[in-house]
Design an enzyme around this catalytic site. Structure first.
Site, PDB file in Angstrom:
ATOM      1  CB  THR A 268      37.547  37.003  97.813  1.00 29.46           C
ATOM      2  OG1 THR A 268      37.395  36.389  99.097  1.00 29.46           O
ATOM      3  CG2 THR A 268      38.349  36.111  96.908  1.00 29.46           C
ATOM      4  CG  ASP A 296      26.072  37.458 104.083  1.00 31.23           C
ATOM      5  OD1 ASP A 296      25.581  36.407 104.515  1.00 31.23           O
ATOM      6  OD2 ASP A 296      26.931  38.121 104.695  1.00 31.23           O
TER       7      ASP A 296
HETATM    8  N1  LIG Z   1      40.422  45.313 100.615  1.00 28.29           N
HETATM    9  C1  LIG Z   1      41.102  44.175 100.471  1.00 28.29           C
HETATM   10  N2  LIG Z   1      42.207  44.132  99.691  1.00 28.29           N
HETATM   11  C2  LIG Z   1      42.902  42.986  99.534  1.00 28.29           C
HETATM   12  N3  LIG Z   1      42.551  41.816 100.094  1.00 28.29           N
HETATM   13  C3  LIG Z   1      41.443  41.786 100.853  1.00 28.29           C
HETATM   14  C4  LIG Z   1      40.673  42.954 101.098  1.00 28.29           C
HETATM   15  N4  LIG Z   1      39.646  42.625 101.904  1.00 28.29           N
HETATM   16  C5  LIG Z   1      39.787  41.308 102.163  1.00 28.29           C
HETATM   17  N5  LIG Z   1      40.862  40.813 101.547  1.00 28.29           N
HETATM   18  C6  LIG Z   1      41.315  39.426 101.597  1.00 28.29           C
HETATM   19  O1  LIG Z   1      40.360  38.603 100.926  1.00 28.29           O
HETATM   20  C7  LIG Z   1      40.189  37.382 101.623  1.00 28.29           C
HETATM   21  C8  LIG Z   1      38.739  37.169 101.935  1.00 28.29           C
HETATM   22  O2  LIG Z   1      38.166  38.310 102.573  1.00 28.29           O
HETATM   23  P1  LIG Z   1      36.964  38.150 103.609  1.00 28.29           P
HETATM   24  O3  LIG Z   1      37.375  37.273 104.721  1.00 28.29           O
HETATM   25  O4  LIG Z   1      36.450  39.483 103.916  1.00 28.29           O
HETATM   26  O5  LIG Z   1      35.904  37.286 102.812  1.00 28.29           O
HETATM   27  P2  LIG Z   1      34.951  37.646 101.605  1.00 28.29           P
HETATM   28  O6  LIG Z   1      35.633  37.373 100.341  1.00 28.29           O
HETATM   29  O7  LIG Z   1      34.428  39.042 101.778  1.00 28.29           O
HETATM   30  O8  LIG Z   1      33.816  36.577 101.799  1.00 28.29           O
HETATM   31  P3  LIG Z   1      32.683  36.526 102.933  1.00 28.29           P
HETATM   32  O9  LIG Z   1      31.429  36.868 102.210  1.00 28.29           O
HETATM   33  O10 LIG Z   1      32.720  35.142 103.426  1.00 28.29           O
HETATM   34  O11 LIG Z   1      33.043  37.535 103.983  1.00 28.29           O
HETATM   35  C9  LIG Z   1      41.056  37.441 102.854  1.00 28.29           C
HETATM   36  O12 LIG Z   1      42.202  36.676 102.626  1.00 28.29           O
HETATM   37  C10 LIG Z   1      41.359  38.917 103.020  1.00 28.29           C
HETATM   38  O13 LIG Z   1      42.632  39.131 103.600  1.00 28.29           O
HETATM   39  O1  LIG Z   2      32.383  33.005 111.235  1.00 28.14           O
HETATM   40  P1  LIG Z   2      32.958  33.307 109.898  1.00 28.14           P
HETATM   41  O2  LIG Z   2      33.518  32.146 109.190  1.00 28.14           O
HETATM   42  O3  LIG Z   2      33.889  34.451 109.929  1.00 28.14           O
HETATM   43  O4  LIG Z   2      31.750  33.767 108.966  1.00 28.14           O
HETATM   44  C1  LIG Z   2      30.658  34.531 109.368  1.00 28.14           C
HETATM   45  C2  LIG Z   2      30.227  35.473 108.279  1.00 28.14           C
HETATM   46  O5  LIG Z   2      30.179  34.895 107.012  1.00 28.14           O
HETATM   47  C3  LIG Z   2      29.094  35.444 106.277  1.00 28.14           C
HETATM   48  O6  LIG Z   2      28.231  34.412 105.983  1.00 28.14           O
HETATM   49  C4  LIG Z   2      29.571  36.076 105.008  1.00 28.14           C
HETATM   50  O7  LIG Z   2      30.000  35.107 104.165  1.00 28.14           O
HETATM   51  C5  LIG Z   2      28.442  36.475 107.185  1.00 28.14           C
HETATM   52  O8  LIG Z   2      27.073  36.556 107.060  1.00 28.14           O
HETATM   53  C6  LIG Z   2      28.894  36.035 108.537  1.00 28.14           C
HETATM   54  O9  LIG Z   2      28.988  37.104 109.435  1.00 28.14           O
END
Ligand SMILES: Nc1ncnc2c1ncn2[C@@H]1O[C@H](COP(=O)(O)OP(=O)(O)OP(=O)(O)O)[C@@H](O)[C@H]1O
Ligand SMILES: O=P(O)(O)OC[C@H]1O[C@](O)(CO)[C@@H](O)[C@@H]1O
Ligand SMILES: [Mg+2]
Length: 524
Positions: A268, A296
């Site tokens: 995000t 995490d």
């Molecule tokens: N490198 C990137 N550039 C632009 N948008 C991104 C990128 N990586 C992820 N996103 C977007 O950000 C949003 C959230 O990404 P993601 O599902 O990886 O969750 P996160 O923010 O890393 O949280 P979590 O800890 O739950 O994984 C999604 O809509 C995804 O498409």
């Molecule tokens: O099943 P989902 O919603 O993709 O989320 C799982 C992931 O979310 C996390 O909690 C990161 O937010 C990871 O530890 C886990 O792999």
């Protein structure tokens, strides 16, 4: 710098050993490795400064000055006035207790000192390590010299860059769920209203809400959000994937948003930064401010992210149940798998907190299962000596035991193989093979850890973060995130916190404390 997973020897817990083995210079800046689920590689992680830093010549007496100048540049906060002409105005965020202060000479003055000055700073690192071999050492030069690294203090400014009555503010939550999301949403709304903002909307289901027609804006107010913190989840919904930056910025323009608060993890933040860059390119007066959300706890530089404490607490029920089952069974083995895609913070802290865990396995510390130093042999020993055992494993641990798959989720995160089920099967067949009875009970509480509401300490953290996010936007910053560094509340430019995932440092005191507590040997 990255090494393919197949290169790794399978039995390293110290980056230094690892680096030496593969002929990589073991400078103190590149100390250890972690598995990066995006690139599927073992990454060398630079701690104090990142690998893409300009090389410093430590024989130059001015190297510190050069480092600090570069550091200040990297950590300076992007501001709307960098690209557009915007004039500051006095803040409307009044602190209720504001009273005219009396001067020493008895005259009244209208000044109030409850605001944060733009020049206020907090120290990012507070330990002076005497040597690169000190536990958890975070050194810049080979002598581990003391170098001050200052970051910007968060909080309300005396001058603001928006007229609150004309502001339209949006809030969006992305990625997976995390305890405290509703607390943050609520605090953002309450603080915006305190400035005088009347037009506040929620974007539903993450970035998708910007362009999926059926996901309409949700009007938000104190009245609407008053009780949302009493439940877990996200009042606005979350989602993965669907981040088309250009479409999102088109949508921001069409909706006439002046501020966007983005709640999410590493992905995000990358998305929010791209949105910020695009807004800059289009010279829009829009502030993009993030609040880091990840159970995490894997965001760089921050003491702790909200929801993490709650997740650790929620894990106790699973660990305790596994303990009771294992303890009561004949040759019982309890096995609990906890979340943590690339980082083992939840598993480490939950094991430490429980005090009952015999074996803690995290992604940052590879382990062998078989052989005289393997996990299975240690389990035999535990069954022989105490009659039962308890294992806690992070979902991202031991991924090297599986065939590489290219499966990813909608956001591009690697879909992990189930280490819990794998361990369960391996343990079962091992004890069968050696003719020793075992009774294994496997608990996977995965989503139960993050669907709960925030505990008291996380609720306070959410309050601080949510309020500071709004102060940051009104101060005219954009492309920033807010967090706690060394117990102080700060603003950081987004690129600095997404340079890599934050990993448990196998050389840290905390991991050593965990090993002391479990009594487990090195499994290699
Ligand atoms: N490198 C990137 N550039 C632009 N948008 C991104 C990128 N990586 C992820 N996103 C977007 O950000 C949003 C959230 O990404 P993601 O599902 O990886 O969750 P996160 O923010 O890393 O949280 P979590 O800890 O739950 O994984 C999604 O809509 C995804 O498409
Ligand atoms: O099943 P989902 O919603 O993709 O989320 C799982 C992931 O979310 C996390 O909690 C990161 O937010 C990871 O530890 C886990 O792999
Ligand atoms: Mg992610």
């Amino acid at each position: 710098m990255a090494l393919a997973p197949m290169d790794y020897a399978g039995s390293i817990s110290s980056g230094q050993k690892y680096l030496g083995r593969f002929g990589v210079p073991t400078s103190s800046r590149l100390r250890w490795v972690g598995y990066d689920t995006k690139s599927r590689t073992y990454q060398l992680v630079a701690r104090a400064i990142s690998v893409d830093q300009p090389q410093l010549d430590f024989s130059n007496p001015d190297w510190k000055k050069q480092f600090q100048e570069d550091f200040n540049k990297r950590f300076s906060l992007p501001h709307l006035r960098d690209v557009i002409d915007v004039e500051p105005r006095p803040t409307t965020f009044s602190l209720k207790s504001r009273t005219p202060l009396e001067n020493v000479n008895g005259t009244m003055q209208e000044s109030w000192n409850g605001y944060v000055n733009d020049d206020d700073r907090a120290l990012l690192k507070v330990i002076k390590f005497a040597s690169p071999t000190s536990a958890g050492a975070d050194c810049i030069d080979p002598d581990c010299s003391w170098v001050e690294q200052w970051v910007h203090r968060a909080g309300p400014r005396k001058q603001i860059y928006f007229e609150p009555q004309y502001v339209k503010a949006g809030i969006v939550s992305c990625g997976g769920l995390c305890p405290g999301l509703n607390d943050v949403i609520r605090q953002i709304v309450l603080t915006l209203e305190k400035y005088g903002v009347k037009n506040i909307v929620g974007i539903q289901h993450g970035f998708r809400g910007f362009f999926e027609d059926h996901l309409s804006e949700v009007p938000l107010s104190r009245h609407v959000v008053q009780n949302i913190n009493l439940a877990g989840g996200s009042f606005l919904g979350v989602s993965r994937g669907g981040a088309n930056i250009s479409d999102i910025v088109d949508s921001i323009q069409a909706r006439r948003l002046d501020m966007l608060f983005v709640l999410g993890g590493n992905g995000t933040h990358a998305g929010a930064n791209a949105i910020h860059d695009e807004c800059r390119k289009r010279k829009l007066q829009v502030s993009i401010v993030c609040v880091p959300k990840t159970i995490d706890n894997d965001i760089l530089l921050m003491d702790k992210t909200f929801g993490f404490d709650t997740a650790v607490e929620a894990a106790q029920r699973a660990i305790n149940s596994a303990y009771i089952e294992a303890h009561s069974a004949f040759h019982g083995i309890g096995l609990v798998k906890l979340m943590g895609r690339s980082s083992g913070f939840i598993t480490m802290q939950a094991s430490l907190s429980s005090g009952q865990v015999d074996i803690c396995l995290i992604p940052e510390v590879p382990f062998t299962l078989d052989g005289p130093n393997g996990v299975l042999r240690h389990l035999e020993h535990l069954i022989e000596t105490k009659g039962f055992a308890l294992v806690c494993v992070a979902e991202g641990a031991g991924q090297e035991y599986f065939q590489k798959s290219n499966a990813t989720d909608a956001s591009g995160n690697m879909v992990l193989s189930d280490i819990g089920v794998h361990l369960q099967q391996k343990i079962k067949s091992h004890f069968k093979d050696i003719g020793v009875h075992s009774d294994i009970k496997y608990i996977d509480p995965t989503y139960m850890l993050r669907a709960v509401r925030a505990n008291a300490s996380d609720a306070i953290l959410c309050t601080v973060l949510g309020q500071n996010a709004v102060h940051g936007a009104f101060a005219g910053f954009s492309g920033i995130t807010t967090g706690v560094c060394n117990t102080h509340n700060v603003y950081l430019p987004i690129p600095e916190v997404i340079k890599s995932t934050r990993f448990v440092d196998p050389n840290s005191r905390m991991w050593h404390r965990c090993l002391t507590s479990t009594g487990q040997p090195d499994f290699h």
